[in-house]
Design a protein around this motif. Structure first.
Motif, PDB file in Angstrom:
ATOM      1  N   GLU A 123       0.838  -1.207   0.000  1.00 26.58           N
ATOM      2  CA  GLU A 123       0.000   0.000   0.000  1.00 26.58           C
ATOM      3  C   GLU A 123       0.868   1.251   0.000  1.00 26.58           C
ATOM      4  OE1 GLU A 123      -2.948   0.088   3.056  1.00 26.58           O
ATOM      5  OE2 GLU A 123      -3.586  -1.963   2.638  1.00 26.58           O
ATOM      6  N   PHE A 124       1.943   1.219   0.779  1.00 23.58           N
ATOM      7  CA  PHE A 124       2.845   2.370   0.833  1.00 23.58           C
ATOM      8  C   PHE A 124       3.484   2.624  -0.533  1.00 23.58           C
ATOM      9  CE2 PHE A 124       7.141   4.087   1.606  1.00 23.58           C
ATOM     10  CZ  PHE A 124       6.780   5.312   2.143  1.00 23.58           C
ATOM     11  N   MET A 125       3.940   1.585  -1.193  1.00 24.84           N
ATOM     12  CA  MET A 125       4.562   1.742  -2.515  1.00 24.84           C
ATOM     13  C   MET A 125       3.540   2.210  -3.549  1.00 24.84           C
ATOM     14  SD  MET A 125       7.217  -1.429  -2.590  1.00 24.84           S
ATOM     15  CE  MET A 125       7.818  -1.063  -4.208  1.00 24.84           C
ATOM     16  N   ASN A 126       2.321   1.702  -3.464  1.00 18.93           N
ATOM     17  CA  ASN A 126       1.273   2.160  -4.390  1.00 18.93           C
ATOM     18  C   ASN A 126       0.964   3.632  -4.178  1.00 18.93           C
ATOM     19  OD1 ASN A 126       0.897  -0.191  -5.809  1.00 18.93           O
ATOM     20  ND2 ASN A 126      -0.732  -0.944  -4.456  1.00 18.93           N
ATOM     21  N   ALA A 127       0.903   4.067  -2.922  1.00 14.31           N
ATOM     22  CA  ALA A 127       0.638   5.478  -2.630  1.00 14.31           C
ATOM     23  C   ALA A 127       1.780   6.356  -3.135  1.00 14.31           C
ATOM     24  CB  ALA A 127       0.436   5.671  -1.135  1.00 14.31           C
ATOM     25  N   ILE A 178       3.796   5.728  -5.689  1.00 10.97           N
ATOM     26  CA  ILE A 178       3.715   5.785  -7.157  1.00 10.97           C
ATOM     27  C   ILE A 178       2.552   6.667  -7.591  1.00 10.97           C
ATOM     28  CG2 ILE A 178       3.259   4.407  -9.216  1.00 10.97           C
ATOM     29  CD1 ILE A 178       4.820   2.127  -7.833  1.00 10.97           C
ATOM     30  N   ASP A 179       1.410   6.536  -6.922  1.00 12.38           N
ATOM     31  CA  ASP A 179       0.263   7.382  -7.274  1.00 12.38           C
ATOM     32  C   ASP A 179       0.574   8.856  -7.052  1.00 12.38           C
ATOM     33  OD1 ASP A 179      -1.222   5.195  -7.984  1.00 12.38           O
ATOM     34  OD2 ASP A 179      -2.343   5.075  -6.089  1.00 12.38           O
ATOM     35  N   GLY A 180       1.234   9.170  -5.940  1.00 11.64           N
ATOM     36  CA  GLY A 180       1.590  10.564  -5.667  1.00 11.64           C
ATOM     37  C   GLY A 180       2.567  11.113  -6.685  1.00 11.64           C
ATOM     38  N   LEU A 235       2.984  10.083  -9.848  1.00 14.07           N
ATOM     39  CA  LEU A 235       2.272  10.267 -11.122  1.00 14.07           C
ATOM     40  C   LEU A 235       1.362  11.481 -11.082  1.00 14.07           C
ATOM     41  CD1 LEU A 235       1.401   6.587 -12.098  1.00 14.07           C
ATOM     42  CD2 LEU A 235       3.109   8.090 -13.133  1.00 14.07           C
ATOM     43  N   PHE A 236       0.686  11.679  -9.949  1.00 14.95           N
ATOM     44  CA  PHE A 236      -0.168  12.857  -9.811  1.00 14.95           C
ATOM     45  C   PHE A 236       0.663  14.133  -9.897  1.00 14.95           C
ATOM     46  CE2 PHE A 236      -1.911  16.204  -7.110  1.00 14.95           C
ATOM     47  CZ  PHE A 236      -3.108  16.430  -7.765  1.00 14.95           C
ATOM     48  N   GLY A 237       1.818  14.162  -9.230  1.00 16.38           N
ATOM     49  CA  GLY A 237       2.680  15.336  -9.267  1.00 16.38           C
ATOM     50  C   GLY A 237       3.183  15.644 -10.659  1.00 16.38           C
ATOM     51  N   ILE A 238       3.592  14.620 -11.385  1.00 18.68           N
ATOM     52  CA  ILE A 238       4.077  14.826 -12.754  1.00 18.68           C
ATOM     53  C   ILE A 238       2.956  15.343 -13.649  1.00 18.68           C
ATOM     54  CG2 ILE A 238       4.905  13.616 -14.816  1.00 18.68           C
ATOM     55  CD1 ILE A 238       6.513  11.809 -12.887  1.00 18.68           C
ATOM     56  N   CYS A 239       1.786  14.728 -13.564  1.00 14.66           N
ATOM     57  CA  CYS A 239       0.647  15.171 -14.390  1.00 14.66           C
ATOM     58  C   CYS A 239       0.219  16.589 -14.024  1.00 14.66           C
ATOM     59  CB  CYS A 239      -0.517  14.208 -14.234  1.00 14.66           C
ATOM     60  SG  CYS A 239      -0.221  12.605 -14.978  1.00 14.66           S
ATOM     61  N   PHE A 240       0.231  16.904 -12.734  1.00 17.95           N
ATOM     62  CA  PHE A 240      -0.164  18.246 -12.291  1.00 17.95           C
ATOM     63  C   PHE A 240       0.824  19.292 -12.812  1.00 17.95           C
ATOM     64  CE2 PHE A 240      -0.248  21.704  -9.166  1.00 17.95           C
ATOM     65  CZ  PHE A 240      -1.576  22.058  -9.248  1.00 17.95           C
TER      66      PHE A 240
END
Length: 63
Positions: A8-12, A14-16, A18-23
């Motif tokens: 869960e920590f690794m998924n969070a 990676i999600d963060g 990807l969100f930062g790059i897209c933002f």
């Protein structure tokens, strides 16, 4: 730490990321579009009334 918690920590993470790059890309695109739009508005205003944008030195040289 269990495997589930680590997963869960690794998924969070990676999600963060990807969100930062897209933002960041979204903000750069938004800034570029606004700069383009404001440039077009500025050129239109120059075309509409060029006297508004003449510098003071140009006005005194002609007199």
């Amino acid at each position: 730490m269990t495997k589930e918690l680590l997963n869960e920590f690794m998924n969070a993470l990676i999600d963060g990321t990807l969100f930062g790059i897209c933002f960041c890309f979204w903000m750069m695109i938004l800034i570029a579009v606004w700069r383009w739009f404001l440039g077009i508005v500025k050129r239109f205003l120059h075309w509409l009334n060029p006297k508004w944008f003449k510098s003071k030195t140009e006005e005194t040289d002609k007199n």
